[in-house]
Design an enzyme around this catalytic site. Sequence first.
Site, PDB file in Angstrom:
ATOM      1  CG  HIS A   1      -2.021  -1.047   1.084  1.00 39.69           C
ATOM      2  ND1 HIS A   1      -3.282  -0.755   0.629  1.00 39.69           N
ATOM      3  CD2 HIS A   1      -1.999  -2.373   1.303  1.00 39.69           C
ATOM      4  CE1 HIS A   1      -4.001  -1.866   0.598  1.00 39.69           C
ATOM      5  NE2 HIS A   1      -3.259  -2.871   1.008  1.00 39.69           N
TER       6      HIS A   1
ATOM      7  CG  ASP B   1       0.224   9.200   0.107  1.00 40.81           C
ATOM      8  OD1 ASP B   1       0.182   8.018   0.470  1.00 40.81           O
ATOM      9  OD2 ASP B   1      -0.442  10.111   0.644  1.00 40.81           O
TER      10      ASP B   1
HETATM   11  C1  G6P Z   1      -0.801   3.508   5.909  1.00 41.48           C
HETATM   12  C2  G6P Z   1      -0.352   2.075   5.782  1.00 41.48           C
HETATM   13  C3  G6P Z   1      -1.333   1.135   6.483  1.00 41.48           C
HETATM   14  C4  G6P Z   1      -1.542   1.607   7.916  1.00 41.48           C
HETATM   15  C5  G6P Z   1      -2.018   3.054   7.926  1.00 41.48           C
HETATM   16  C6  G6P Z   1      -2.203   3.602   9.350  1.00 41.48           C
HETATM   17  O1  G6P Z   1      -1.940   3.724   5.162  1.00 41.48           O
HETATM   18  O2  G6P Z   1      -0.202   1.717   4.415  1.00 41.48           O
HETATM   19  O3  G6P Z   1      -0.845  -0.190   6.489  1.00 41.48           O
HETATM   20  O4  G6P Z   1      -2.451   0.772   8.598  1.00 41.48           O
HETATM   21  O5  G6P Z   1      -1.067   3.851   7.262  1.00 41.48           O
HETATM   22  O6  G6P Z   1      -1.022   3.488  10.089  1.00 41.48           O
HETATM   23  P1  G6P Z   1      -0.956   2.670  11.439  1.00 41.48           P
HETATM   24  O7  G6P Z   1       0.492   2.609  11.806  1.00 41.48           O
HETATM   25  O8  G6P Z   1      -1.777   3.459  12.407  1.00 41.48           O
HETATM   26  O9  G6P Z   1      -1.545   1.304  11.180  1.00 41.48           O
END
Ligand code: G6P
Length: 464
Positions: A155, A362
């Site tokens: 992602h 991003d």
């Molecule tokens: C990005 C990453 C996700 C992640 C999100 C939130 O979008 O690609 O995998 O879950 O950020 O970050 P966190 O560390 O809170 O899961």
Amino acid sequence: MSRLIIISNRVSRPSKNGNQGGLAVALSQALRESRGIWVGWSGEVTNNFTGHIGFAEYDGVKTATIDLEEQDVDEYYNGYANKTLWPLFHFRIDLAEYARDFEGGYNRVNKRFAETTSPLIEPDDIIWVHDYHMIPLGQMLRDRGLKNRMGFFLHIPWPPTRLLVSLPHHTKLVSSLFAYDVVGFHTEEWLESFRHYVEKEMGGKVDGDFVTVGDRTIQAIACPIGINAEEFADAAVSDAAKDMYGQVRASLQDRSLIVGVDRLDYSKGLEERFNGYARFLKDHPEHHRQVVLTQIAPPSRGEVESYRDIRATLDSLAGRINGEYSDVDWTPIRYVNQGYPRDKLAGIYRAARIGLVTPLRDGMNLVAKEYVAAQDPEDPGVLVLSRFAGAAIQLRDALLINPYSSEEMSDAINRALAMPLDERKRRWRSMMDSVETQDISWWRQTFTERLTAAEPIPKEAAIA
Ligand code: G6P
């Protein structure tokens, strides 16, 4: 129909107000249809890892989660995932930390996921692993004898080879991707960087979507994630959105709203955004008192120093700009460190004349797509978008800018404020077509169809 097993660090669950992110909605639907399971970290810390799996069911979606030890969270989540891979993959090698403990913890936790998950998996299940927290998981599942079709989706961006080679044991990490059958990226740019690495560093061969290293051939594809456009457009006219819209508009007193919504992360370019807006205020005194920038930035990953630093920087920068330009009845920046449920956010997007989405790097950026989907077709706002967001490949009719240039940002804000209605409508229609066509269901189907059609590993094959 094969069961789908989704594995990711975070397991999506509805929040108190029942709202779920777009990814969660799309994957939940697929899990419900296939009676699958979503596996991940519970978010809880245990004193002693036992491998106990917590099962739950939310709205017809089964989840299976494990607790991790504090050391796991430090080394795997805060450490390797968020202090090493996240900055490196976002082109910030200046922020990347390389520590053996982090790598060790990352492998240990991935192994824990492999051990606890493998007994849940049946031979015909399709496994879909998500994101940078779990790159080696597929290999570890194969090591335990699993021959299922397995896919991986990243992602975040894939970095250029010359940056990736700064990671100790980079080839080992990338090799582990060859355990999957299909590996997906959001854009051609990330895919090309991956192929380049495989050719240059691993002696691999690329033939269309097929990438071969040694005797293993996988498919590597670009498949941009989308949003549930229809649902988001509906959310923007829900009662909660209308209330929020009314509240925001009333507080603006006919001023134009510029909105930014981002996790508080250095990759989002918030410092540069504030500086670009300050430049706009400096260049365009005629707009003083006429605009407000509302930046919504819920704090994120607070255990990591670089995140605490960016928070402190933004606190003082917002204060400084407001101190310089505010009047007794006008504050140019409203800086808000809390998150909002989706339908309220949709109302805020709809109230904004400009959506300012300016990450330095991003993987995709779904805020840009949500901003588009939330607009009033008869009076749409203008999206100002960073060229360095994956979304810029699809949303060509945004005002595309270099987020490092405060002059470009200032010019784009000025141009957006002056843009005639017919141009706004034309640009919005073209962006909305893309958001509606390549939506979240399209993304999920495109990836899972590829995976389902992939050549299975023969049941009798020995697995390296
Ligand atoms: C990005 C990453 C996700 C992640 C999100 C939130 O979008 O690609 O995998 O879950 O950020 O970050 P966190 O560390 O809170 O899961």
